[in-house]
Design a protein around this motif. Structure first.
Motif, PDB file in Angstrom:
ATOM      1  N   VAL A 295      38.851  39.561 -31.190  1.00  0.00           N
ATOM      2  CA  VAL A 295      40.149  39.601 -31.882  1.00  0.00           C
ATOM      3  C   VAL A 295      41.210  40.178 -30.966  1.00  0.00           C
ATOM      4  O   VAL A 295      42.347  39.666 -30.887  1.00  0.00           O
ATOM      5  N   GLN A 296      40.874  41.244 -30.245  1.00  0.00           N
ATOM      6  CA  GLN A 296      41.848  41.881 -29.353  1.00  0.00           C
ATOM      7  C   GLN A 296      42.322  40.912 -28.275  1.00  0.00           C
ATOM      8  O   GLN A 296      43.527  40.800 -28.011  1.00  0.00           O
ATOM      9  N   GLU A 297      41.394  40.215 -27.644  1.00  0.00           N
ATOM     10  CA  GLU A 297      41.775  39.296 -26.581  1.00  0.00           C
ATOM     11  C   GLU A 297      42.569  38.116 -27.135  1.00  0.00           C
ATOM     12  O   GLU A 297      43.532  37.645 -26.510  1.00  0.00           O
ATOM     13  N   ALA A 298      42.177  37.624 -28.316  1.00  0.00           N
ATOM     14  CA  ALA A 298      42.904  36.503 -28.915  1.00  0.00           C
ATOM     15  C   ALA A 298      44.337  36.899 -29.255  1.00  0.00           C
ATOM     16  O   ALA A 298      45.285  36.128 -29.036  1.00  0.00           O
ATOM     17  N   LEU A 299      44.521  38.085 -29.823  1.00  0.00           N
ATOM     18  CA  LEU A 299      45.880  38.549 -30.129  1.00  0.00           C
ATOM     19  C   LEU A 299      46.674  38.780 -28.848  1.00  0.00           C
ATOM     20  O   LEU A 299      47.891  38.494 -28.797  1.00  0.00           O
ATOM     21  N   THR A 300      46.013  39.294 -27.811  1.00  0.00           N
ATOM     22  CA  THR A 300      46.704  39.499 -26.533  1.00  0.00           C
ATOM     23  C   THR A 300      47.184  38.176 -25.961  1.00  0.00           C
ATOM     24  O   THR A 300      48.314  38.053 -25.467  1.00  0.00           O
ATOM     25  N   ASN A 301      46.347  37.151 -26.022  1.00  0.00           N
ATOM     26  CA  ASN A 301      46.748  35.827 -25.536  1.00  0.00           C
ATOM     27  C   ASN A 301      47.894  35.255 -26.356  1.00  0.00           C
ATOM     28  O   ASN A 301      48.789  34.582 -25.815  1.00  0.00           O
ATOM     29  N   ALA A 302      47.854  35.500 -27.668  1.00  0.00           N
ATOM     30  CA  ALA A 302      48.944  35.015 -28.511  1.00  0.00           C
ATOM     31  C   ALA A 302      50.265  35.677 -28.147  1.00  0.00           C
ATOM     32  O   ALA A 302      51.321  35.036 -28.161  1.00  0.00           O
ATOM     33  N   LEU A 303      50.220  36.955 -27.802  1.00  0.00           N
ATOM     34  CA  LEU A 303      51.436  37.673 -27.417  1.00  0.00           C
ATOM     35  C   LEU A 303      51.931  37.258 -26.032  1.00  0.00           C
ATOM     36  O   LEU A 303      53.130  37.101 -25.813  1.00  0.00           O
ATOM     37  N   LYS A 304      51.004  37.077 -25.101  1.00  0.00           N
ATOM     38  CA  LYS A 304      51.393  36.874 -23.709  1.00  0.00           C
ATOM     39  C   LYS A 304      51.656  35.419 -23.352  1.00  0.00           C
ATOM     40  O   LYS A 304      52.534  35.128 -22.536  1.00  0.00           O
ATOM     41  N   HIS A 305      50.876  34.507 -23.918  1.00  0.00           N
ATOM     42  CA  HIS A 305      50.866  33.148 -23.394  1.00  0.00           C
ATOM     43  C   HIS A 305      51.319  32.062 -24.372  1.00  0.00           C
ATOM     44  O   HIS A 305      51.971  31.114 -23.955  1.00  0.00           O
ATOM     45  N   SER A 306      50.929  32.174 -25.615  1.00  0.00           N
ATOM     46  CA  SER A 306      51.122  31.018 -26.501  1.00  0.00           C
ATOM     47  C   SER A 306      52.505  30.962 -27.137  1.00  0.00           C
ATOM     48  O   SER A 306      52.907  29.908 -27.636  1.00  0.00           O
ATOM     49  N   GLY A 307      53.247  32.069 -27.157  1.00  0.00           N
ATOM     50  CA  GLY A 307      54.537  32.078 -27.838  1.00  0.00           C
ATOM     51  C   GLY A 307      54.403  31.909 -29.343  1.00  0.00           C
ATOM     52  O   GLY A 307      55.290  31.343 -29.989  1.00  0.00           O
ATOM     53  N   ALA A 308      53.309  32.382 -29.916  1.00  0.00           N
ATOM     54  CA  ALA A 308      53.052  32.205 -31.347  1.00  0.00           C
ATOM     55  C   ALA A 308      53.910  33.148 -32.176  1.00  0.00           C
ATOM     56  O   ALA A 308      54.310  34.230 -31.725  1.00  0.00           O
ATOM     57  N   ALA A 309      54.188  32.728 -33.404  1.00  0.00           N
ATOM     58  CA  ALA A 309      54.873  33.583 -34.365  1.00  0.00           C
ATOM     59  C   ALA A 309      53.924  34.055 -35.458  1.00  0.00           C
ATOM     60  O   ALA A 309      54.083  35.143 -35.996  1.00  0.00           O
ATOM     61  N   LYS A 310      52.922  33.234 -35.782  1.00  0.00           N
ATOM     62  CA  LYS A 310      51.972  33.572 -36.825  1.00  0.00           C
ATOM     63  C   LYS A 310      50.547  33.448 -36.289  1.00  0.00           C
ATOM     64  O   LYS A 310      50.234  32.539 -35.528  1.00  0.00           O
ATOM     65  N   VAL A 311      49.717  34.380 -36.730  1.00  0.00           N
ATOM     66  CA  VAL A 311      48.309  34.378 -36.357  1.00  0.00           C
ATOM     67  C   VAL A 311      47.492  34.696 -37.595  1.00  0.00           C
ATOM     68  O   VAL A 311      47.817  35.629 -38.343  1.00  0.00           O
ATOM     69  N   LYS A 312      46.437  33.937 -37.794  1.00  0.00           N
ATOM     70  CA  LYS A 312      45.516  34.220 -38.890  1.00  0.00           C
ATOM     71  C   LYS A 312      44.178  34.639 -38.315  1.00  0.00           C
ATOM     72  O   LYS A 312      43.573  33.910 -37.529  1.00  0.00           O
ATOM     73  N   VAL A 313      43.732  35.836 -38.716  1.00  0.00           N
ATOM     74  CA  VAL A 313      42.448  36.376 -38.271  1.00  0.00           C
ATOM     75  C   VAL A 313      41.504  36.373 -39.460  1.00  0.00           C
ATOM     76  O   VAL A 313      41.777  37.012 -40.476  1.00  0.00           O
ATOM     77  N   THR A 314      40.392  35.659 -39.300  1.00  0.00           N
ATOM     78  CA  THR A 314      39.393  35.589 -40.371  1.00  0.00           C
ATOM     79  C   THR A 314      38.096  36.189 -39.865  1.00  0.00           C
ATOM     80  O   THR A 314      37.550  35.748 -38.846  1.00  0.00           O
ATOM     81  N   VAL A 322      27.977  37.380 -37.632  1.00  0.00           N
ATOM     82  CA  VAL A 322      29.385  37.728 -37.810  1.00  0.00           C
ATOM     83  C   VAL A 322      30.209  36.586 -37.236  1.00  0.00           C
ATOM     84  O   VAL A 322      29.969  36.144 -36.107  1.00  0.00           O
ATOM     85  N   THR A 323      31.142  36.093 -38.000  1.00  0.00           N
ATOM     86  CA  THR A 323      32.013  35.022 -37.519  1.00  0.00           C
ATOM     87  C   THR A 323      33.432  35.544 -37.404  1.00  0.00           C
ATOM     88  O   THR A 323      33.915  36.292 -38.272  1.00  0.00           O
ATOM     89  N   VAL A 324      34.068  35.176 -36.334  1.00  0.00           N
ATOM     90  CA  VAL A 324      35.449  35.576 -36.077  1.00  0.00           C
ATOM     91  C   VAL A 324      36.231  34.322 -35.742  1.00  0.00           C
ATOM     92  O   VAL A 324      35.827  33.537 -34.882  1.00  0.00           O
ATOM     93  N   GLU A 325      37.362  34.148 -36.417  1.00  0.00           N
ATOM     94  CA  GLU A 325      38.229  33.024 -36.106  1.00  0.00           C
ATOM     95  C   GLU A 325      39.662  33.521 -36.039  1.00  0.00           C
ATOM     96  O   GLU A 325      40.151  34.175 -36.976  1.00  0.00           O
ATOM     97  N   VAL A 326      40.301  33.242 -34.923  1.00  0.00           N
ATOM     98  CA  VAL A 326      41.697  33.634 -34.715  1.00  0.00           C
ATOM     99  C   VAL A 326      42.471  32.369 -34.360  1.00  0.00           C
ATOM    100  O   VAL A 326      42.200  31.736 -33.331  1.00  0.00           O
ATOM    101  N   ALA A 327      43.420  32.016 -35.190  1.00  0.00           N
ATOM    102  CA  ALA A 327      44.202  30.796 -34.985  1.00  0.00           C
ATOM    103  C   ALA A 327      45.688  31.147 -34.999  1.00  0.00           C
ATOM    104  O   ALA A 327      46.154  31.873 -35.887  1.00  0.00           O
ATOM    105  N   ASP A 328      46.427  30.655 -34.010  1.00  0.00           N
ATOM    106  CA  ASP A 328      47.872  30.904 -33.966  1.00  0.00           C
ATOM    107  C   ASP A 328      48.622  29.578 -34.009  1.00  0.00           C
ATOM    108  O   ASP A 328      48.034  28.496 -33.894  1.00  0.00           O
ATOM    109  N   ASP A 329      49.928  29.679 -34.180  1.00  0.00           N
ATOM    110  CA  ASP A 329      50.768  28.482 -34.256  1.00  0.00           C
ATOM    111  C   ASP A 329      51.591  28.295 -32.996  1.00  0.00           C
ATOM    112  O   ASP A 329      52.651  27.668 -33.020  1.00  0.00           O
ATOM    113  N   GLY A 330      51.105  28.826 -31.894  1.00  0.00           N
ATOM    114  CA  GLY A 330      51.859  28.740 -30.647  1.00  0.00           C
ATOM    115  C   GLY A 330      51.727  27.387 -29.988  1.00  0.00           C
ATOM    116  O   GLY A 330      51.131  26.455 -30.524  1.00  0.00           O
ATOM    117  N   ARG A 331      52.246  27.309 -28.811  1.00  0.00           N
ATOM    118  CA  ARG A 331      52.184  26.058 -28.068  1.00  0.00           C
ATOM    119  C   ARG A 331      50.803  25.914 -27.437  1.00  0.00           C
ATOM    120  O   ARG A 331      50.350  26.755 -26.684  1.00  0.00           O
TER     121      ARG A 331
END
Length: 378
Positions: A295-314, A322-331
């Motif tokens: 989750v930490q790395e996925a959120l870091t990538n969303a902040l640094k690279h994807s230009g996302a505004a929304k992220v859903k962490v499940t 344990v299942t982890v899914e992190v999806a953003d709306d970035g490019r």
């Protein structure tokens, strides 16, 4: 690589070696006495046979510490006995253990040289049999030669096995050291990358709002300071544990710390929706730490690279995985290039037998990890 008998070994190994030496000493005593008696040497065994056997057996007890000395003293004792008796039963076999022990050392060439010299003397000393019984002479000398070759060969095999085990231990040590360096690098990367991403966003906010809204700039700086302090605490904990116990795993944040992680991302401007299914507190530490780092790395990538505004962490916490899914709306992009962060994420998941899936498309970027829980059927 020199092969020697270690002086300091673990207690169980040391006790086993002592019992083995005692057994070999008893075998030497019984074997020498039995062999001399079978050769029907005139006189009482107490005239020298038993004393020789006891002396050779006592030498076996110190063969690990002074193998060459034990060999030379054994040969000298055999010479002394042969010169003072009518024994004709052989020169090599009474010192079999001594020959083998010395042949296990790097001085195996000297062992072979000593053995050949002893055989040469035996051939000369036994030459009187040539005139009476040539086959007996040949069998006697050939048998002694074969026994010497077997003892030296066994010592060489023992030394080779010891070297192989030493190389294996060195390889294992190097592999463990490499794994430790890799683990430490992953930890430092996760901590530093996330901290720099959040702090960088907050500093940009502070710089933009400094003139128009000083309060917002101050709030952004406070968030950056808090994130920085937590990162310094994590790094100090990691370094401290590695210093005290390099093989240990440093205390790391788990699923209970996801709230703070999400709060940092929200403070950096991301709209994060966290959905937790199941009981996170029931997840063991290893998969919990791995899920947190994903989750930490996925959120870091969303902040640094994807230009996302929304992220859903499940987060799904089950008894088996344990299942982890992190999806953003970035490019998104058509091709995923795995750098240190994504590679470290995949290595963490794979180390626990899990699977990591990455998907990039124009509508966003998603990460999905399935991490088995130890002791359960995946």
């Amino acid at each position: 690589m020199a092969v020697t008998f270690p002086r300091r070994v673990p207690a169980p190994v040391r006790h086993s070696a002592g019992l083995l030496d005692l057994a070999l000493a008893l075998v030497t005593v019984v074997g020498v006495v039995t062999g001399i008696m079978a050769a029907e040497v005139p006189g009482s065994p107490w005239d020298g046979a038993i004393l020789l056997a006891l002396f050779l057996g006592a030498l076996v007890l110190v063969r690990r510490r002074w193998p060459m000395t034990v060999l030379l003293l054994s040969i000298a004792a055999i010479f002394a006995y042969r010169l003072s008796s009518d024994f004709e039963g052989g020169w090599i076999w009474p010192a079999s253990v001594a020959y083998f022990s010395a042949a296990c050392t790097p001085r195996v060439r000297w062992v072979a040289l000593v053995g050949v010299a002893q055989l040469a003397y035996a051939a000369v000393d036994f030459r009187w049999v040539l005139d009476k019984n040539v086959p007996r002479y040949v069998i006697h000398i050939a048998g002694e030669t074969l026994l010497l070759a077997l003892l030296v060969g066994a010592g060489l095999v023992c030394a080779a096995v010891a070297r192989w085990r030493g190389h294996l231990r060195e390889s294992e040590s190097r592999a463990q050291a490499a794994e430790e360096r890799l683990r430490t690098a992953r930890e430092v990367h996760d901590i530093v990358a996330h901290t720099l991403a959040v702090v960088g966003v907050q500093l940009n906010v502070a710089a933009d709002a400094l003139d128009d809204d000083p309060a917002e700039a101050a709030a952004a700086l406070r968030v950056a300071k808090d994130v920085r302090n937590r990162a310094m605490t994590d790094l100090a904990s990691l370094v401290g544990v590695l210093r005290d116990s390099p093989g240990a795993t440093a205390p790391q944040p788990g699923l209970a710390s996801l709230g703070a992680l999400v709060a940092d991302a929200r403070a950096a401007g991301l709209e994060v929706d966290l959905v937790e299914l199941g009981d996170p507190s029931a997840v063991p530490s290893a998969p919990a730490v791995t899920a947190y780092r994903v989750v930490q790395e996925a959120l870091t990538n969303a902040l640094k690279h994807s230009g996302a505004a929304k992220v859903k962490v499940t987060l799904g916490c089950g008894p088996r995985r344990v299942t982890v899914e992190v999806a953003d709306d970035g490019r998104g992009c058509g091709e995923i290039v795995e750098r240190h962060g994504l590679t470290g994420m995949r290595e963490r998941v794979s180390a626990l037998g899990g699977v990591l899936a990455l998907e990039s498309a124009p509508g966003g970027f998603s990460v999905r990890a399935e991490i088995p829980v130890a002791g359960s059927a995946a």
